[in-house]
Design a protein around this motif. Structure first.
Motif, mmCIF file in Angstrom:
data_model
loop_
_atom_site.group_PDB
_atom_site.id
_atom_site.type_symbol
_atom_site.label_atom_id
_atom_site.label_comp_id
_atom_site.label_asym_id
_atom_site.label_seq_id
_atom_site.Cartn_x
_atom_site.Cartn_y
_atom_site.Cartn_z
ATOM 1 N N LYS A 156 0.568 -1.492 0.004
ATOM 2 C CA LYS A 156 0.178 0.165 -0.272
ATOM 3 C C LYS A 156 0.774 0.922 0.371
ATOM 4 O O LYS A 156 0.891 2.252 0.581
ATOM 5 C CB LYS A 156 -0.945 -0.183 1.595
ATOM 6 N N GLY A 157 2.077 1.589 -0.650
ATOM 7 C CA GLY A 157 3.107 2.324 -0.732
ATOM 8 C C GLY A 157 2.423 3.335 -1.443
ATOM 9 O O GLY A 157 2.349 4.573 -0.902
ATOM 10 N N ARG A 158 1.516 3.074 -2.408
ATOM 11 C CA ARG A 158 1.091 4.357 -4.100
ATOM 12 C C ARG A 158 0.069 4.456 -2.687
ATOM 13 O O ARG A 158 0.109 6.108 -2.438
ATOM 14 C CB ARG A 158 0.533 3.498 -4.640
ATOM 15 N N GLU A 159 -0.958 3.982 -2.312
ATOM 16 C CA GLU A 159 -1.482 5.056 -0.705
ATOM 17 C C GLU A 159 -1.523 5.972 0.042
ATOM 18 O O GLU A 159 -1.826 6.527 -0.066
ATOM 19 C CB GLU A 159 -2.949 4.037 -0.973
ATOM 20 N N ALA A 160 -0.109 4.918 0.871
ATOM 21 C CA ALA A 160 0.299 6.066 1.567
ATOM 22 C C ALA A 160 1.026 7.072 1.253
ATOM 23 O O ALA A 160 0.987 8.039 2.366
ATOM 24 C CB ALA A 160 1.191 5.398 2.569
ATOM 25 N N MET A 161 1.938 7.442 0.009
ATOM 26 C CA MET A 161 2.066 8.207 -0.543
ATOM 27 C C MET A 161 1.138 9.319 -0.621
ATOM 28 O O MET A 161 1.036 10.277 -0.623
ATOM 29 C CB MET A 161 3.288 8.043 -1.720
ATOM 30 N N GLY A 162 -0.236 8.659 -1.355
ATOM 31 C CA GLY A 162 -0.806 9.208 -1.749
ATOM 32 C C GLY A 162 -1.638 9.995 -1.205
ATOM 33 O O GLY A 162 -1.814 11.041 -0.486
ATOM 34 N N LYS A 163 -1.942 9.391 1.025
ATOM 35 C CA LYS A 163 -1.891 10.777 1.932
ATOM 36 C C LYS A 163 -1.555 11.369 2.658
ATOM 37 O O LYS A 163 -1.934 12.712 2.765
ATOM 38 C CB LYS A 163 -2.689 9.440 2.588
ATOM 39 N N LYS A 164 -0.192 11.522 1.909
ATOM 40 C CA LYS A 164 0.723 12.029 2.723
ATOM 41 C C LYS A 164 1.018 13.536 1.871
ATOM 42 O O LYS A 164 0.896 14.397 2.686
ATOM 43 C CB LYS A 164 2.348 11.210 2.312
ATOM 44 N N SER A 165 0.807 13.472 0.253
ATOM 45 C CA SER A 165 0.785 14.297 -0.475
ATOM 46 C C SER A 165 -1.163 15.373 -0.387
ATOM 47 O O SER A 165 -0.747 16.468 -1.162
ATOM 48 C CB SER A 165 0.645 14.036 -2.024
ATOM 49 N N GLU A 166 -1.495 14.127 0.292
ATOM 50 C CA GLU A 166 -2.689 15.456 0.198
ATOM 51 C C GLU A 166 -2.755 15.686 1.513
ATOM 52 O O GLU A 166 -3.233 17.008 1.136
ATOM 53 C CB GLU A 166 -4.130 13.997 0.971
ATOM 54 N N LYS A 167 -2.617 15.211 2.714
ATOM 55 C CA LYS A 167 -1.839 16.346 3.762
ATOM 56 C C LYS A 167 -0.831 17.262 3.838
ATOM 57 O O LYS A 167 -1.216 19.037 4.384
ATOM 58 C CB LYS A 167 -1.297 15.492 5.152
ATOM 59 N N ILE A 168 -0.519 16.567 2.038
ATOM 60 C CA ILE A 168 0.762 18.156 2.036
ATOM 61 C C ILE A 168 0.681 19.732 1.985
ATOM 62 O O ILE A 168 0.168 20.689 1.467
ATOM 63 C CB ILE A 168 2.162 17.635 1.927
ATOM 64 N N ARG A 169 -0.479 19.274 0.446
ATOM 65 C CA ARG A 169 -0.742 19.751 -0.457
ATOM 66 C C ARG A 169 -2.060 20.637 0.347
ATOM 67 O O ARG A 169 -2.577 22.077 0.336
ATOM 68 C CB ARG A 169 -2.541 19.230 -1.295
ATOM 69 N N GLN A 170 -3.121 20.188 1.294
ATOM 70 C CA GLN A 170 -4.017 21.232 1.953
ATOM 71 C C GLN A 170 -3.359 22.026 3.009
ATOM 72 O O GLN A 170 -3.506 22.777 3.359
ATOM 73 C CB GLN A 170 -5.090 19.835 3.222
ATOM 74 N N MET A 171 -2.055 21.548 3.755
ATOM 75 C CA MET A 171 -1.521 22.646 5.059
ATOM 76 C C MET A 171 -0.961 24.188 4.053
ATOM 77 O O MET A 171 -0.613 24.973 3.875
ATOM 78 C CB MET A 171 -0.165 21.641 5.576
ATOM 79 N N ARG A 172 -0.210 23.423 2.420
ATOM 80 C CA ARG A 172 0.139 24.077 1.832
ATOM 81 C C ARG A 172 -0.754 25.048 1.164
ATOM 82 O O ARG A 172 -0.323 26.892 1.371
ATOM 83 C CB ARG A 172 0.967 23.942 0.379
ATOM 84 N N ALA A 173 -1.980 25.010 1.183
ATOM 85 C CA ALA A 173 -3.227 25.616 0.242
ATOM 86 C C ALA A 173 -3.402 26.613 2.024
ATOM 87 O O ALA A 173 -3.760 27.601 1.648
ATOM 88 C CB ALA A 173 -4.766 24.788 -0.113
ATOM 89 N N ALA A 174 -3.745 25.981 2.972
ATOM 90 C CA ALA A 174 -4.081 26.909 4.186
ATOM 91 C C ALA A 174 -3.030 28.106 4.721
ATOM 92 O O ALA A 174 -2.763 28.731 4.546
ATOM 93 C CB ALA A 174 -4.341 26.010 5.105
ATOM 94 N N ARG A 175 -1.324 27.695 3.909
ATOM 95 C CA ARG A 175 -0.508 28.648 4.345
ATOM 96 C C ARG A 175 -0.384 29.533 3.658
ATOM 97 O O ARG A 175 0.416 30.584 3.745
ATOM 98 C CB ARG A 175 0.624 27.589 4.424
ATOM 99 N N MET A 176 -0.480 29.950 2.702
ATOM 100 C CA MET A 176 -1.260 31.304 1.597
ATOM 101 C C MET A 176 -1.995 32.647 2.018
ATOM 102 O O MET A 176 -1.458 33.166 1.971
ATOM 103 C CB MET A 176 -2.441 30.743 0.221
ATOM 104 N N THR A 177 -2.529 31.888 3.641
ATOM 105 C CA THR A 177 -3.471 32.924 3.545
ATOM 106 C C THR A 177 -3.416 32.716 5.456
ATOM 107 O O THR A 177 -3.555 33.637 6.189
ATOM 108 C CB THR A 177 -5.412 32.872 4.109
ATOM 109 N N ASP A 178 -2.285 32.284 6.012
ATOM 110 C CA ASP A 178 -2.354 31.441 7.426
ATOM 111 C C ASP A 178 -1.200 31.136 7.630
ATOM 112 O O ASP A 178 -0.723 29.435 7.604
ATOM 113 C CB ASP A 178 -2.903 30.426 8.395
ATOM 114 N N ALA A 179 0.195 31.736 8.059
ATOM 115 C CA ALA A 179 1.466 31.111 7.856
ATOM 116 C C ALA A 179 1.933 29.753 9.597
ATOM 117 O O ALA A 179 2.937 29.313 8.872
ATOM 118 C CB ALA A 179 2.149 32.236 8.071
ATOM 119 N N ALA A 180 0.458 30.327 9.967
ATOM 120 C CA ALA A 180 1.074 29.256 10.839
ATOM 121 C C ALA A 180 0.183 27.845 10.969
ATOM 122 O O ALA A 180 0.449 27.367 12.138
ATOM 123 C CB ALA A 180 1.110 29.493 12.605
ATOM 124 N N ALA A 181 -0.703 27.675 9.828
ATOM 125 C CA ALA A 181 -1.756 26.405 9.355
ATOM 126 C C ALA A 181 -0.934 25.058 9.724
ATOM 127 O O ALA A 181 0.413 25.086 9.408
ATOM 128 C CB ALA A 181 -2.313 26.731 8.504
#
Length: 213
Positions: A173-198
């Motif tokens: 399940k390495g592919r799924e694990a990497m996909g879930k990790k990518s999702e978390k990073i993308r979500q944080m990057r989006a949030a940090r566009m308006t909140d540097a401490a997200a």
């Protein structure tokens, strides 16, 4: 002030011999990971290092748009502590050389392995934990740890990685694990566009169950 629109992702990938059985899965997962990060808001630069009982930088400080396909060639033992120590200290040195306004507002160190430490010679687990906690507390770095066939939350904690950012994944399940990790990073990057401490979003209980089966 650092560049709050810029993320530098340091990816540390196990290439020890046991990774051979999930090689294609990991390569495909990494391709999907990169594609998702290309679509996330803000700029992203990537450094990829692979390790067994040696440490090799595949590329450093590369724009995510120019990241090539992963070519994983498993071999040898698992010197996880030495690889983490090398990546973190090199990253810190490199970032310190930059003018402050060119430094990334978000630094993420993502570690992915399928085995336990068995070959380090320079760094111990307690020394790595101290280093990780220092970078987290002093500089706000984000650490993620994903491990197969182990209690990754327990191992991550021993290395200073918060339980919320550590994940056990089943072999295959390495592919799924990497996909879930990518999702978390993308979500944080989006949030940090308006909140540097997200913060980095935590894995849910359901996500943990799905990846561990």
């Amino acid at each position: 002030m650092t560049d709050q629109t810029l993320t530098h992702l340091y990816f540390l990938l196990d290439r020890s011999g046991s990774m051979q059985t999930i090689k294609s899965d990991i390569e495909g997962g990494f391709a999907a990971f990169v594609d998702e990060q290309r679509q996330a808001p803000g700029a992203c630069r990537v450094t990829l290092a692979q390790f067994d009982d040696e440490y090799d930088v595949v590329y450093a400080d590369r724009d995510v748009a120019d990241v090539p396909p992963l070519d994983l060639r498993p071999r040898n033992m698992t010197a996880l502590h030495d690889a983490m120590g090398r990546m973190i200290t090199d990253a810190g040195t490199g970032l310190a050389r930059l003018p402050e306004d060119q430094r990334p507002g978000t630094v993420i160190v993502a570690i992915m392995t399928d085995g336990l430490e068995n070959a380090s010679k320079e760094w111990t687990g307690p020394a790595i934990k101290t280093l990780v906690e220092q970078q987290t507390q002093q500089w706000g770095w984000q650490f993620m740890y994903m491990g197969a066939d182990q209690d990754a939350v327990e191992v991550g904690a021993s290395l200073g990685v918060p339980a919320a950012q550590s994940m056990t994944y089943a072999r295959g399940k390495g592919r799924e694990a990497m996909g879930k990790k990518s999702e978390k990073i993308r979500q944080m990057r989006a949030a940090r566009m308006t909140d540097a401490a997200a913060p980095m979003p935590a894995y849910t209980a359901q996500e943990r169950a799905d990846l561990a089966e």
